[in-house]
Design a protein around this motif. Structure first.
Motif, PDB file in Angstrom:
ATOM      1  N   ALA A   1      10.489  21.440  80.098  1.00 54.91           N
ATOM      2  CA  ALA A   1       9.474  22.141  79.311  1.00 54.91           C
ATOM      3  C   ALA A   1       8.091  21.597  79.656  1.00 54.91           C
ATOM      4  N   PRO A   2       7.078  22.444  79.623  1.00 55.43           N
ATOM      5  CA  PRO A   2       5.731  21.959  79.931  1.00 55.43           C
ATOM      6  C   PRO A   2       5.264  20.963  78.878  1.00 55.43           C
ATOM      7  N   ALA A   3       4.547  19.960  79.318  1.00 55.91           N
ATOM      8  CA  ALA A   3       4.046  18.944  78.397  1.00 55.91           C
ATOM      9  C   ALA A   3       2.986  19.549  77.492  1.00 55.91           C
ATOM     10  N   ASP A   4       3.010  19.141  76.243  1.00 58.92           N
ATOM     11  CA  ASP A   4       2.013  19.600  75.286  1.00 58.92           C
ATOM     12  C   ASP A   4       1.038  18.464  75.082  1.00 58.92           C
ATOM     13  N   THR A   5      -0.106  18.559  75.715  1.00 62.29           N
ATOM     14  CA  THR A   5      -1.081  17.478  75.644  1.00 62.29           C
ATOM     15  C   THR A   5      -1.822  17.450  74.314  1.00 62.29           C
ATOM     16  N   THR A   6      -1.649  18.482  73.468  1.00 62.25           N
ATOM     17  CA  THR A   6      -2.326  18.473  72.176  1.00 62.25           C
ATOM     18  C   THR A   6      -1.459  17.827  71.103  1.00 62.25           C
ATOM     19  N   ALA A   7      -0.174  17.607  71.369  1.00 63.49           N
ATOM     20  CA  ALA A   7       0.717  17.010  70.387  1.00 63.49           C
ATOM     21  C   ALA A   7       0.713  15.492  70.569  1.00 63.49           C
ATOM     22  N   PRO A   8       0.717  14.745  69.456  1.00 61.42           N
ATOM     23  CA  PRO A   8       0.714  13.291  69.578  1.00 61.42           C
ATOM     24  C   PRO A   8       2.062  12.786  70.086  1.00 61.42           C
ATOM     25  N   ALA A   9       2.027  11.712  70.838  1.00 62.74           N
ATOM     26  CA  ALA A   9       3.254  11.071  71.299  1.00 62.74           C
ATOM     27  C   ALA A   9       3.528   9.924  70.346  1.00 62.74           C
ATOM     28  N   GLY A  10       4.584  10.021  69.568  1.00 65.46           N
ATOM     29  CA  GLY A  10       4.881   8.995  68.579  1.00 65.46           C
ATOM     30  C   GLY A  10       6.275   8.455  68.740  1.00 65.46           C
ATOM     31  N   SER A  11       6.633   7.555  67.840  1.00 67.09           N
ATOM     32  CA  SER A  11       7.929   6.899  67.911  1.00 67.09           C
ATOM     33  C   SER A  11       9.000   7.625  67.107  1.00 67.09           C
ATOM     34  N   ALA A  12       8.624   8.624  66.322  1.00 65.25           N
ATOM     35  CA  ALA A  12       9.588   9.380  65.517  1.00 65.25           C
ATOM     36  C   ALA A  12       9.556  10.851  65.946  1.00 65.25           C
ATOM     37  N   THR A  13      10.534  11.603  65.486  1.00 66.99           N
ATOM     38  CA  THR A  13      10.565  13.030  65.802  1.00 66.99           C
ATOM     39  C   THR A  13      10.650  13.851  64.522  1.00 66.99           C
ATOM     40  N   GLU A  14      10.219  15.087  64.634  1.00 68.57           N
ATOM     41  CA  GLU A  14      10.406  16.054  63.562  1.00 68.57           C
ATOM     42  C   GLU A  14      10.752  17.378  64.224  1.00 68.57           C
ATOM     43  N   THR A  15      11.609  18.146  63.568  1.00 67.91           N
ATOM     44  CA  THR A  15      11.967  19.460  64.073  1.00 67.91           C
ATOM     45  C   THR A  15      11.245  20.505  63.249  1.00 67.91           C
ATOM     46  N   LEU A  16      10.548  21.401  63.944  1.00 69.94           N
ATOM     47  CA  LEU A  16       9.915  22.553  63.315  1.00 69.94           C
ATOM     48  C   LEU A  16      10.545  23.785  63.924  1.00 69.94           C
ATOM     49  N   CYS A  17      10.853  24.767  63.101  1.00 69.37           N
ATOM     50  CA  CYS A  17      11.459  25.998  63.600  1.00 69.37           C
ATOM     51  C   CYS A  17      10.389  27.071  63.696  1.00 69.37           C
ATOM     52  N   LEU A  18      10.092  27.477  64.926  1.00 67.74           N
ATOM     53  CA  LEU A  18       9.072  28.473  65.204  1.00 67.74           C
ATOM     54  C   LEU A  18       9.756  29.769  65.640  1.00 67.74           C
ATOM     55  N   VAL A  19       8.992  30.754  66.077  1.00 68.70           N
ATOM     56  CA  VAL A  19       9.546  32.070  66.410  1.00 68.70           C
ATOM     57  C   VAL A  19       9.163  32.463  67.832  1.00 68.70           C
ATOM     58  N   ARG A  20      10.147  33.015  68.546  1.00 62.49           N
ATOM     59  CA  ARG A  20       9.908  33.614  69.857  1.00 62.49           C
ATOM     60  C   ARG A  20      10.850  34.813  69.981  1.00 62.49           C
TER      61      ARG A  20
END
Length: 187
Positions: A40-59
């Motif tokens: 997947a292409p890198a998202d340079t606007t998203a912070p790189a952190g030590s934890a994760t969260e899942t968000l459900c978006l639409v496509r």
């Protein structure tokens, strides 16, 4: 003549010395050190952190779980706020959107046991059509991705709110990811 006798011997040594050992039984192979890369292409606007969260978006009228890196484990309020904020620039570049605008403008969540109680405001009148099935599915899919939440119930003005499930039926009972399974895609 001597070279002809050495050629088969050299070939045998070459084939047996390729460096890949054989085992009689399966063995565990440790993952490589360092960060794993993704296609997947890198998202340079998203912070790189030590934890994760899942968000459900639409496509393409499907709910797509997206994992973001965050600085610390998000509270349920953080995760809901991030979902309501919509996709990041990189996510939008991957054709991810949100069905929430127009369907759910503001929401608050609390957890009791393993059930998330989400209070939603009356949506404001906006132009265009919103797909409430996808909007409520995004919330249920996002919150049930948490280890501490297995069901999600919705309230409006302190009363149970009937929300659409994937099959189009309204339900005021607590919902699970399974209620939206036909709409959830991994891409």
């Amino acid at each position: 003549m001597r070279h002809r006798r050495l050629a088969p011997l050299a070939l045998a040594v070459l084939l047996t010395g390729c460096g890949i050992p054989t085992d009689d039984t399966p063995r565990t192979v440790p993952p490589p050190r360092g960060p794993l890369s993704s296609a997947a292409p890198a998202d340079t606007t998203a912070p790189a952190g030590s934890a994760t969260e899942t968000l459900c978006l639409v496509r393409d009228n499907h709910i797509v779980p997206v994992v973001r890196r965050v600085d610390s484990a998000p509270t349920i309020a953080d995760q809901l706020r991030h979902l309501l904020a919509g996709p990041s620039g990189g996510e939008r570049g991957s054709d991810l959107t949100s069905a929430l605008p127009g369907a759910v403008n503001a929401a608050r969540a609390t957890v009791t046991g393993t059930q998330a109680l989400v209070t939603v405001d009356e949506p404001a009148e906006v132009g265009g059509r919103s797909d409430e099935v996808l909007a409520f599915g995004q919330i249920v899919c996002t919150l049930t991705s948490r280890e501490d939440v297995s069901t999600v119930a919705f309230l409006r003005d302190g009363k149970a709110l009937g929300v659409p499930r994937a099959d189009g039926s309204l339900s005021s009972r607590p919902l699970t990811r399974g209620d939206y399974a036909p709409l959830i895609s991994d891409r």
